[in-house]
Write a protein that holds these residues in place. Sequence first.
Motif, mmCIF file in Angstrom:
data_model
loop_
_atom_site.group_PDB
_atom_site.id
_atom_site.type_symbol
_atom_site.label_atom_id
_atom_site.label_comp_id
_atom_site.label_asym_id
_atom_site.label_seq_id
_atom_site.Cartn_x
_atom_site.Cartn_y
_atom_site.Cartn_z
ATOM 1 N N SER A 1 0.778 -1.176 0.039
ATOM 2 C CA SER A 1 0.190 0.040 -0.195
ATOM 3 C C SER A 1 0.678 1.218 0.060
ATOM 4 C CB SER A 1 -1.026 -0.054 1.284
ATOM 5 O OG SER A 1 -0.382 -0.174 2.421
ATOM 6 N N GLU A 2 2.070 1.233 0.618
ATOM 7 C CA GLU A 2 2.941 2.393 0.780
ATOM 8 C C GLU A 2 3.582 2.551 -0.623
ATOM 9 O OE1 GLU A 2 5.021 5.643 2.160
ATOM 10 O OE2 GLU A 2 3.355 4.481 3.312
ATOM 11 N N LEU A 3 3.954 1.536 -1.360
ATOM 12 C CA LEU A 3 4.503 1.578 -2.779
ATOM 13 C C LEU A 3 3.582 2.142 -3.572
ATOM 14 C CD1 LEU A 3 6.868 1.153 -4.377
ATOM 15 C CD2 LEU A 3 6.197 -1.202 -4.836
ATOM 16 N N LEU A 4 2.114 1.593 -3.416
ATOM 17 C CA LEU A 4 1.019 2.026 -4.455
ATOM 18 C C LEU A 4 0.749 3.410 -4.155
ATOM 19 C CD1 LEU A 4 -2.375 0.229 -4.487
ATOM 20 C CD2 LEU A 4 -2.322 2.712 -4.134
ATOM 21 N N GLU A 5 0.718 4.027 -2.965
ATOM 22 C CA GLU A 5 0.455 5.485 -2.809
ATOM 23 C C GLU A 5 1.640 6.447 -3.310
ATOM 24 O OE1 GLU A 5 -0.004 8.350 1.000
ATOM 25 O OE2 GLU A 5 0.151 6.294 1.492
ATOM 26 N N ARG A 6 2.882 5.790 -3.298
ATOM 27 C CA ARG A 6 3.926 6.769 -3.554
ATOM 28 C C ARG A 6 3.921 6.592 -5.344
ATOM 29 N NH1 ARG A 6 9.797 6.296 -0.417
ATOM 30 N NH2 ARG A 6 8.804 6.619 1.567
ATOM 31 N N THR A 7 3.613 5.450 -5.881
ATOM 32 C CA THR A 7 3.647 5.402 -7.283
ATOM 33 C C THR A 7 2.507 6.230 -7.839
ATOM 34 O OG1 THR A 7 4.413 2.886 -7.095
ATOM 35 C CG2 THR A 7 3.182 3.764 -9.261
ATOM 36 N N VAL A 8 1.405 6.159 -7.426
ATOM 37 C CA VAL A 8 0.521 6.904 -7.860
ATOM 38 C C VAL A 8 0.603 8.513 -7.721
ATOM 39 C CG1 VAL A 8 -2.061 7.655 -7.658
ATOM 40 C CG2 VAL A 8 -1.301 5.066 -7.675
ATOM 41 N N THR A 9 0.802 8.704 -6.473
ATOM 42 C CA THR A 9 1.440 10.351 -6.124
ATOM 43 C C THR A 9 2.325 10.647 -7.064
ATOM 44 O OG1 THR A 9 0.600 9.795 -3.792
ATOM 45 C CG2 THR A 9 1.966 11.637 -4.286
ATOM 46 N N SER A 10 3.339 9.894 -7.262
ATOM 47 C CA SER A 10 4.578 10.577 -8.119
ATOM 48 C C SER A 10 4.057 10.706 -9.413
ATOM 49 C CB SER A 10 5.846 9.591 -8.093
ATOM 50 O OG SER A 10 6.688 9.774 -8.943
ATOM 51 N N THR A 11 3.077 9.798 -9.936
ATOM 52 C CA THR A 11 2.494 9.948 -11.455
ATOM 53 C C THR A 11 1.790 11.346 -11.608
ATOM 54 O OG1 THR A 11 2.599 7.535 -11.860
ATOM 55 C CG2 THR A 11 1.218 8.846 -13.190
ATOM 56 N N LEU A 12 0.888 11.462 -10.506
ATOM 57 C CA LEU A 12 -0.036 12.412 -10.625
ATOM 58 C C LEU A 12 0.747 13.982 -10.373
ATOM 59 C CD1 LEU A 12 -3.076 11.339 -8.242
ATOM 60 C CD2 LEU A 12 -2.885 11.264 -10.734
ATOM 61 N N GLU A 13 1.941 13.987 -9.701
ATOM 62 C CA GLU A 13 2.817 15.001 -9.626
ATOM 63 C C GLU A 13 3.521 15.208 -10.775
ATOM 64 O OE1 GLU A 13 4.753 14.839 -5.936
ATOM 65 O OE2 GLU A 13 3.039 15.110 -4.637
ATOM 66 N N GLY A 14 3.985 14.591 -11.184
ATOM 67 C CA GLY A 14 5.012 14.426 -12.460
ATOM 68 C C GLY A 14 4.657 14.349 -13.645
ATOM 69 N N PRO B 1 11.142 -2.067 -3.434
ATOM 70 C CA PRO B 1 10.668 -2.209 -5.027
ATOM 71 C C PRO B 1 10.663 -0.831 -5.787
ATOM 72 C CG PRO B 1 9.428 -3.722 -3.809
ATOM 73 C CD PRO B 1 9.781 -2.750 -2.663
ATOM 74 N N PRO B 2 10.952 -0.945 -6.941
ATOM 75 C CA PRO B 2 10.876 0.136 -7.686
ATOM 76 C C PRO B 2 9.493 0.686 -7.767
ATOM 77 C CG PRO B 2 12.435 -1.399 -8.813
ATOM 78 C CD PRO B 2 11.700 -2.004 -7.585
ATOM 79 N N LEU B 3 9.332 1.873 -7.878
ATOM 80 C CA LEU B 3 7.976 2.656 -8.350
ATOM 81 C C LEU B 3 7.482 2.119 -9.602
ATOM 82 C CD1 LEU B 3 8.621 6.405 -7.348
ATOM 83 C CD2 LEU B 3 7.450 4.607 -6.136
ATOM 84 N N GLY B 4 6.253 1.567 -9.599
ATOM 85 C CA GLY B 4 5.764 0.750 -10.917
ATOM 86 C C GLY B 4 5.683 -0.540 -10.968
ATOM 87 N N THR B 5 6.237 -1.182 -9.706
ATOM 88 C CA THR B 5 6.004 -2.686 -9.701
ATOM 89 C C THR B 5 5.063 -3.138 -8.545
ATOM 90 O OG1 THR B 5 7.896 -2.674 -7.991
ATOM 91 C CG2 THR B 5 8.679 -2.723 -10.224
ATOM 92 N N GLN B 6 5.083 -4.424 -8.122
ATOM 93 C CA GLN B 6 4.228 -5.003 -7.165
ATOM 94 C C GLN B 6 2.870 -4.979 -7.668
ATOM 95 O OE1 GLN B 6 5.540 -6.491 -4.125
ATOM 96 N NE2 GLN B 6 7.106 -6.304 -5.745
ATOM 97 N N GLY B 7 2.322 -4.841 -8.991
ATOM 98 C CA GLY B 7 1.219 -4.985 -9.466
ATOM 99 C C GLY B 7 1.142 -4.357 -10.899
ATOM 100 N N HIS B 8 0.740 -5.174 -11.596
ATOM 101 C CA HIS B 8 0.736 -4.741 -13.347
ATOM 102 C C HIS B 8 -0.005 -3.181 -13.412
ATOM 103 C CE1 HIS B 8 0.524 -5.985 -17.672
ATOM 104 N NE2 HIS B 8 0.852 -4.943 -17.484
ATOM 105 N N LEU B 9 -1.013 -3.061 -12.647
ATOM 106 C CA LEU B 9 -1.904 -1.990 -13.123
ATOM 107 C C LEU B 9 -1.159 -0.828 -12.522
ATOM 108 C CD1 LEU B 9 -4.614 -0.583 -13.470
ATOM 109 C CD2 LEU B 9 -5.454 -0.852 -11.070
ATOM 110 N N TRP B 10 -0.363 -0.932 -11.314
ATOM 111 C CA TRP B 10 0.399 0.341 -10.927
ATOM 112 C C TRP B 10 1.411 0.599 -11.791
ATOM 113 C CZ3 TRP B 10 -3.468 1.345 -8.472
ATOM 114 C CH2 TRP B 10 -4.063 0.247 -7.385
#
Length: 708
Positions: free
Chosen positions: A325-338, A371-380
């Motif tokens: 969940s932490e990685l998911l949050e960082r992934t989505v937040t990074s995408t929305l911001e950048g 794990p890198p941003l964009g991993t741990q789930g294909h959708l993310w």
Amino acid sequence: MALTLDERPTAPRPLAAPDPDARGTTAWRTWPLTVLVLAFPVWWILGLSAFVPILATVPMAVDLVRHGSVRLPRGALWWGLFVVWLLASGLMLWVDAPGAVPGGGGGRLMVYGYRVAWYLACTVVLLWLGNADERQVRTDVVLRLLGWMFVWTVLGGLLGTFLPRFEVTSAVELALPGGLRSNGFVQSLVHPQASTMTTFLGHVEYRPNAPFSFANSWGANLSLYLPFFLLGWCRRGAGWRRVVAPVVLVLAALPVVYSMNRGLWLALGAGAAFVVVRWALRGNLAHVVALATALVVAALVLWASPLADVVSERLANAHSNDRRSELLERTVTSTLEGSPVVGFGSTRDVQGSFASIAGGSTPDCPACGVPPLGTQGHLWGVIFTTGVVGAAFFLLFFVRRAWAHWRCRTPVETLAAVILLFFAIELFVYDTLGLPLMTVMAALALAWRERDDDGTDLAHVRARLRHAAPLVVALTVAGAGVGMVVAAQQPEVYAARTSLLLARPPVALDPDSGTERKNQEITVDTEAALVVSAGTLDRIDRTISGQAALRDAITITAAPNTDVLTIEYRSTDADRASAVADELAAGYLDSRADYLALRREQVLASLDTALRNAIELDTAGDSSRPLLTEERVQRYIDNVLLATTEAGEVVRSARSVRLPDEAAVPVVSGALLGLLSALALDALLSVVHRRPSGLPPVASPTPARSRP
């Protein structure tokens, strides 16, 4: 599930019966799939299993090109737009993502190219299998071949369960140069090993992953190959396969449990529920009772066996949920911001870890890394690499195909529906790009080919695009121009970085225990908080509003598993950036030195009190010697007096560097939005003028899809 897949179809087109005269043709047309599947264990041992599936689609693509007209399924527009977004996202590889390690654009090309190759290969499988003539590429042959993949997956799982430390150096690994061989990404692709070591249960465990790269990939592949196995090996007419199938299914239970794949367990449970609901809706109560009885018996056997402990222990240790969940949050937040429109093209390494800005994996704790941003789930991964818009196109394609087949009118449609159900569950937790996605495309192609759902001809699409080309080019260029204007308005930003080597705190004493403490470990995150504390910022700006602006421009990072702290300050003025970074470093060292000096005074005061108590006890002549004698306390005082209060030292002075212009984000995003607007406008004009839309259906589809 096997009975459900083998139900009598309600539509008029059942599975085609084998044609003896077409056997030679079938073998010739399906040779890429046959070579891939039957020799898959060999490809795995050679280190080629990650590349042969992609190479196998090359002759399929040639076959498509040779035979002219290519039909597309309904929803192909969404997949085509996703591929466009995927290709355009390659321009984002040099863009830094918020919260990720900066730099390294060129180094991301290999991962990006590998991902693009897989998506294109999966697209070819969908089109080739969907356009193939049933008499030349028979459905039953494809089902049995992919059923073999289930067998290989089960055997690999058993290998990982009973010989978890099995690994070999592959031929590809030996042929690679040393630098490439040591790359972690490449190593995961070419190094065959039977299992993955994990410690998330508090002790060492091995999760089977052979013949794939990761344990989660093993679980995803097993679930997606299972419906093919049931329909191809368990149905009537399967011959010797129907005798062997129950043995394979029983053997599969062991690695399924030891894989500790909760996503796999959830998918299989959802599949069983799907079967029960279908039977109940069709009035097959006898089948419902039989399945319920079988599930109860299986549960009792599991509960009475040692496997129950594995399941209960895995369910009780769900700490990876927080990590995901932490990685998911960082992934989505990074995408929305950048880069919300087009994403970043590839994954990015996280700066630090969830526990510390200096966190990272170590030989003793490989799981301490993030794990890198964009991993741990294909959708993310799709969201991070192609943006929110690209992810929407990706999902819309599968939703459209699910809408076409959810009624399950034939056994193959039922297979496609079950696989889409599994894929929908695993999309959130597994990185299913690769063989899992290719398997999903194969199932969709078989169901689409069987139903012949009046899709679109590629030639018509090309004609429509040629007609709309002026509008598409104009709006795409206009969108890129708007992006250039936005990029031109962005000011030049300079970053100045200074690095500090922190000195370890002096020895502290605990008079109550009479023992010396070891040098305390530096908590780099605490030191980072001290950099932006009011005491440090007061040395630069004493106004509250000024300190708030300073904090917003400061970024603090640390080299993984070190005591090196890096302070970065960004400004539109290069000289100010350098000056403020140096002042921050000096102010932090002064604040830390003041704290250490204060701490020494507090310790000395405490020791003085302890010394007086020790002297009184010695004077009283108590036969029970005090824990802290006068001599011992005096030695502690001498140690503290000799301890340094040096806070640290600057190992790299600040130097302003202009940050690279990230004009690619607004320019590429604007161009893609312009393209999307052009397609939408063309579709609207088609409706207004009552002319064929951008993706016209073929007027007279050929039922057999025969080719010359």
